[in-house]
Design an enzyme around this catalytic site. Structure first.
Site, PDB file in Angstrom:
ATOM      1  N   ASP A   1     -26.183  13.468 -53.633  1.00 36.89           N
ATOM      2  CA  ASP A   1     -25.416  12.592 -55.261  1.00 36.89           C
ATOM      3  C   ASP A   1     -25.356  10.543 -54.234  1.00 36.89           C
ATOM      4  O   ASP A   1     -25.337   9.913 -54.961  1.00 36.89           O
ATOM      5  CB  ASP A   1     -23.802  12.003 -55.888  1.00 36.89           C
ATOM      6  CG  ASP A   1     -23.968  14.298 -55.983  1.00 36.89           C
ATOM      7  OD1 ASP A   1     -24.156  14.335 -57.947  1.00 36.89           O
ATOM      8  OD2 ASP A   1     -23.918  15.147 -55.038  1.00 36.89           O
TER       9      ASP A   1
ATOM     10  N   HIS B   1     -19.272  17.488 -57.740  1.00 35.67           N
ATOM     11  CA  HIS B   1     -20.901  17.285 -57.680  1.00 35.67           C
ATOM     12  C   HIS B   1     -20.877  17.737 -58.931  1.00 35.67           C
ATOM     13  O   HIS B   1     -21.351  19.355 -58.622  1.00 35.67           O
ATOM     14  CB  HIS B   1     -21.916  18.774 -56.148  1.00 35.67           C
ATOM     15  CG  HIS B   1     -22.666  18.567 -56.918  1.00 35.67           C
ATOM     16  ND1 HIS B   1     -24.009  17.601 -56.494  1.00 35.67           N
ATOM     17  CD2 HIS B   1     -23.503  19.612 -56.736  1.00 35.67           C
ATOM     18  CE1 HIS B   1     -25.314  17.925 -57.304  1.00 35.67           C
ATOM     19  NE2 HIS B   1     -24.527  19.452 -57.283  1.00 35.67           N
TER      20      HIS B   1
ATOM     21  N   ARG C   1     -28.675  10.258 -53.111  1.00 34.47           N
ATOM     22  CA  ARG C   1     -29.460   8.824 -54.681  1.00 34.47           C
ATOM     23  C   ARG C   1     -28.810   7.474 -54.617  1.00 34.47           C
ATOM     24  O   ARG C   1     -29.424   7.191 -55.588  1.00 34.47           O
ATOM     25  CB  ARG C   1     -29.235   9.609 -55.917  1.00 34.47           C
ATOM     26  CG  ARG C   1     -29.715  11.531 -56.261  1.00 34.47           C
ATOM     27  CD  ARG C   1     -29.565  12.397 -57.304  1.00 34.47           C
ATOM     28  NE  ARG C   1     -29.790  13.018 -57.021  1.00 34.47           N
ATOM     29  CZ  ARG C   1     -29.654  15.068 -57.547  1.00 34.47           C
ATOM     30  NH1 ARG C   1     -28.572  14.751 -57.784  1.00 34.47           N
ATOM     31  NH2 ARG C   1     -31.130  15.643 -57.558  1.00 34.47           N
TER      32      ARG C   1
ATOM     33  N   ARG D   1     -20.184  26.404 -67.202  1.00 28.82           N
ATOM     34  CA  ARG D   1     -20.198  26.215 -65.798  1.00 28.82           C
ATOM     35  C   ARG D   1     -18.554  27.341 -65.233  1.00 28.82           C
ATOM     36  O   ARG D   1     -18.807  27.800 -64.234  1.00 28.82           O
ATOM     37  CB  ARG D   1     -19.201  25.032 -65.586  1.00 28.82           C
ATOM     38  CG  ARG D   1     -20.550  23.705 -65.027  1.00 28.82           C
ATOM     39  CD  ARG D   1     -20.116  22.728 -64.612  1.00 28.82           C
ATOM     40  NE  ARG D   1     -18.473  22.166 -65.558  1.00 28.82           N
ATOM     41  CZ  ARG D   1     -18.678  20.809 -65.038  1.00 28.82           C
ATOM     42  NH1 ARG D   1     -18.857  20.851 -63.970  1.00 28.82           N
ATOM     43  NH2 ARG D   1     -17.609  19.981 -65.816  1.00 28.82           N
TER      44      ARG D   1
END
Ligand code: 6V0
Length: 315
Positions: free
Chosen positions: A151, A178, A154, A91
């Site tokens: 998120d 996130h 969801r 990342r």
């Protein structure tokens, strides 16, 4: 804004950007949309294709491809451009690569006199929102990261399905990065106005283990979708349209976005997903939830994860 007409510039017409443009056209936001992409043919092709849908659209949206000079009088610039994560890439590698790309993109936008609101969606979104804020020099209120908007959507969808309640009547947030360190705020979740804990106590068929499982599915949803079809784009595209509407319509909507903390939640100098009120000026204010001890620890851990990445980057 040009002659009283809303103007949106989209930078990055890939899967997310093109889906955003399509959702914008279908959700009836009148105004102008200019599409910019390093791949000019893709931007031009998308503009042509979308224009051919206009005879079927409820509102007129003027769509064209263009260049950064279009940012001068834009109300909103939506950033969905970015290099995707490659297998084996960390990342931090991705953050470094995309931060370098954003230095150029945001620099070009500002050099052309942009004075509106940025909506940032490319990943890692909390880091790129920070980068956009730094590189633009705009007040923190005018850089909105999509944060945990997807998120949270969801989460609401899955909870609605589990409790068999309209998703829109589920009030619950995912906050934090996130990404992997995000967390659900169970202490402040409700169905209608009834706290979820009370709902569960009154309906013993619902189990805490199921709720824990739902959160895991929310957190890992992107991995699952990417494994099945390579990328996720429809959900986030609709989330970005929701944000666009909240800004252009001066809606004062509560949305979980990535925003700059300056003491809120006992954190500072980090962009991270929290509920905030979004209006025509961007972020009007941050809503500070009364987190329980466990949630507070998890949130601090999430903020630290982001700060550690920021420390390794050059701004
Ligand atoms: P994609 O389909 O590869 O599209 C990226 C687009 O950006 C391509 O059209 C590129 O040509 C363009 N591009 C790359 N560099 C530049 C540049 N320097 N200037 C202009 N255009 C450029 O990716 P996709 O659309 O699937 O994803 C875009 C970003 O959104 C990625 O960073 C994803 O990780 C991120 N997502 C964020 C989500 C969220 O919840 N915030 C959700 C899904 C994806």
């Amino acid at each position: 804004m040009r002659n009283g007409v809303n103007k949106i510039v989209l930078v990055g017409s890939g899967a997310v950007g093109a889906s955003y443009a399509f959702a914008l056209l279908n959700q009836g936001i009148p105004g102008e949309l200019v599409i910019i992409d390093v791949n000019k043919d893709k931007a031009e092709g998308d503009a042509m294709d979308l224009n051919h849908g206009l005879p079927f659209a409820a509102f007129h949206l003027k769509i064209r491809s263009g260049d950064y000079s279009e940012c001068k009088d834009a109300d909103i610039v939506v950033l969905t451009a970015g290099a995707p994560q490659k297998p084996g890439e960390t990342r931090l590698d991705l953050a470094a690569k995309n931060t370098a790309i954003y230095k150029t993109i945001v620099g070009e936008i500002m050099a052309n006199g942009f004075n509106g609101i940025f909506i940032v969606a490319a990943n890692p979104v909390d880091i790129l929102s920070y980068a956009t804020w730094k590189f633009s020099g705009l007040p923190k209120e005018r850089v909105i990261g999509s944060g945990t908007i997807l998120d949270t959507a969801r989460f609401r969808y899955m909870l609605g399905h589990y409790f068999n309640i309209d998703t829109r009547n589920i009030h619950a947030y995912i906050i934090g990065e996130h990404g992997d360190s995000e967390l659900p705020v169970w202490s402040n979740s409700s169905i209608g106005v009834v706290p979820i804990k009370e709902w569960m106590a009154n309906n013993p068929q619902y189990k805490k283990e199921d709720l824990d499982d739902i959160f895991i599915h929310v957190r890992d949803a992107a991995y699952e979708i990417i494994e099945k079809k390579g990328a996720t784009y429809y959900g986030i595209a609709m989330g970005l349209v929701r944000l666009t509407k909240a800004v252009l319509g001066d809606e004062h909507s509560v949305l979980t976005v990535s925003t700059y903390l300056e003491g809120e939640y006992d954190q500072e100098d980090v962009f991270i997903g929290v509920p905030a009120i979004v209006n025509r000026n961007g972020i009007k204010s941050i809503i500070e939830l009364n987190l329980d001890h466990e949630e507070k620890d998890k949130f601090n851990n999430s903020a630290q994860t982001l700060k550690d990445i920021l420390k390794g980057l050059k701004f």
